[in-house]
Design an enzyme around this catalytic site. Structure first.
Site, short mmCIF file in Angstrom:
data_model
loop_
_atom_site.label_atom_id
_atom_site.label_comp_id
_atom_site.label_asym_id
_atom_site.label_seq_id
_atom_site.Cartn_x
_atom_site.Cartn_y
_atom_site.Cartn_z
N GLU A 140 47.07 60.62 33.71
CA GLU A 140 45.60 60.74 33.67
C GLU A 140 45.14 60.14 32.35
OE1 GLU A 140 41.97 63.95 34.35
OE2 GLU A 140 43.96 64.69 33.80
N ALA A 151 38.05 66.51 28.56
CA ALA A 151 39.06 67.02 27.64
C ALA A 151 40.08 65.95 27.25
CB ALA A 151 39.77 68.23 28.24
N GLY A 260 35.63 77.81 41.74
CA GLY A 260 34.34 78.45 41.55
C GLY A 260 33.66 78.09 40.25
N ASP A 285 44.63 71.17 38.44
CA ASP A 285 44.30 70.67 37.10
C ASP A 285 44.65 71.73 36.05
OD1 ASP A 285 43.46 68.89 35.17
OD2 ASP A 285 41.33 69.18 35.50
N LEU A 319 34.33 72.18 30.20
CA LEU A 319 35.50 72.69 30.88
C LEU A 319 36.72 71.88 30.48
CD1 LEU A 319 34.01 73.26 34.45
CD2 LEU A 319 34.89 75.05 32.93
N ALA A 320 37.84 72.57 30.27
CA ALA A 320 39.07 71.92 29.82
C ALA A 320 40.19 72.27 30.79
CB ALA A 320 39.43 72.38 28.40
#
Length: 394
Positions: A140, A151, A260, A285, A319-320
């Protein structure tokens, strides 16, 4: 996992999810870690099969083991720096949550660090793996767009470097299975072709590409999109962006993180309705904090804080990764999104197997395939895991 004596047995009184539908009151026979037979319980079979050890599923579900094509770590360890013990801990954690195969996923980093990951993972793959089977690496980055870095560490973002790929393919043949990049970056179209020519799935992600750029990339071999909706140019009715292209181009398979937090349930419904459940892949992930208590962690060298199971970068509050497990993701799809267990199973097992070109050996419950399967209760709680016919013993 338990010893090899468990590789020859029969599971009876089970609801077996197969590509052709659910077999109620089914029986599944395993010989030497391979599915040898699937039939209705009580149907006539040869004398040797009738003498096998029997496991009574008591009416529970039997579904294929999960294949996670996008997972960074778990149990306090990250593939970016995990040694053999750390990799073993990651695979044990994910095995306990129903993942029977995975791609060790990297983050944007230096050439040297990425090469070191490929070296460690390839050596781990060459030995007997006791838990979840690592079937390759998902790179990635680092050829992504800094605007949508998420991130990913911006210090190491750069355009595609074909000579890096040449070295990796030469030194680690067959190990890289997917690489995620920003298709709008300089040299990306030729690089996408190079990936495809080497049997690597070209993937878009962390990208500001327009609709037209994604379609052009697909013309050159792009076939995958990581964590759809997250870290990519959004859908607008006059500028469809990356999201619009991913949702409407059948050549591209869409990942989704069903926790969610990353995507609203309505967003997941939109993905599955646009793509069909045959063209969506469920991923975690997951980062090192998966399975760990709230607190401070790192992701790709960036400080992360996890609170109530949600990991975010300290600097930006983005978000990480996630702390998701595949069994939790499947449960979320069924309970919150409203897909059937058969559909969720397809997204968690059959679709990733097809994308990776391993559908002939795993990803569904069929005669001749590896005995990678799970037992779930009626309420979808994970009861047992078998990997190549060997029962996982946590």
């Amino acid at each position: 996992m338990s010893n090899n004596a468990n590789r020859v047995f029969q599971v009876v009184n089970a609801r077996i999810v197969t590509p052709s539908g659910v077999i109620e009151n089914g029986a599944l026979t395993v010989i030497d870690g391979i599915i040898a037979d699937i039939r209705l319980s009580g149907e006539e079979q040869d004398a040797s099969a009738s003498k096998l050890p029997v496991i009574d599923a008591k009416g529970n579900w039997i579904i294929p083991g999960f294949i996670d094509v996008h997972v960074h770590g778990g149990a306090g360890h990250d593939f970016m720096d995990a040694n053999e013990e750390g990799i073993r801990a990651i695979t044990k954690f994910h095995a306990a949550n129903g993942t029977t195969s995975l791609l060790a996923t990297t983050l944007t980093a230096s050439r040297e660090d990425l090469t070191a990951v490929l070296d460690r993972v390839s050596r781990f793959m060459s030995a007997t793996m006791p838990y979840t089977q690592i079937i390759g690496v998902h790179l990635e980055g680092p050829f992504v767009n800094v605007k949508w870095k998420g991130a990913q560490n911006p210090a190491y973002i750069l355009p595609p470097q074909p000579e890096w790929l040449d070295e990796w393919v030469r030194r680690f043949p067959g190990v890289i299975k997917i690489q995620t990049l920003a298709p709008e970056s300089e040299g990306s179209l030729a690089y996408i072709e190079k990936l495809a020519n080497n049997g690597i799935v070209p993937s878009c992600g962390h990208t500001d590409a327009t609709y037209e750029q994604i379609i052009e990339a697909a013309d050159h071999g792009l076939r995958h999109a990581v964590h759809t909706f997250n870290a990519m140019s959004p859908l607008h009715h006059r500028q469809p962006g990356t999201v619009g292209a991913v949702l409407t181009d059948d050549r591209i398979t869409a990942e989704v993180i069903a926790d969610g937090h990353h995507v609203h349930p309505a967003g997941i419904k939109l993905i599955t309705r646009a793509k069909g459940t045959h063209n969506v892949i469920l991923v975690t992930d997951a980062m090192a904090a998966a399975g760990m208590p709230d607190g401070d962690y790192e992701l790709g060298g960036l400080p992360v804080h996890m609170s109530c199971g949600v990991a975010r970068l300290k600097e930006t509050n983005s978000l990480a990764g996630s702390t998701l497990t595949m069994i939790s993701a499947v449960q979320y799809l069924v309970r919150e999104v409203g897909v059937t267990l058969e559909e969720a199973s397809r997204m968690a097992s059959a679709n990733p197997a097809r994308q990776l070109g391993i559908e002939a050996t795993t990803g569904s419950l069929e005669v001749g395939k590896a005995a990678d399967f799970l037992q779930l209760s009626d309420s979808l709680e994970l009861e047992a895991v078998w990997i190549k016919g060997t029962k996982f013993d946590n």
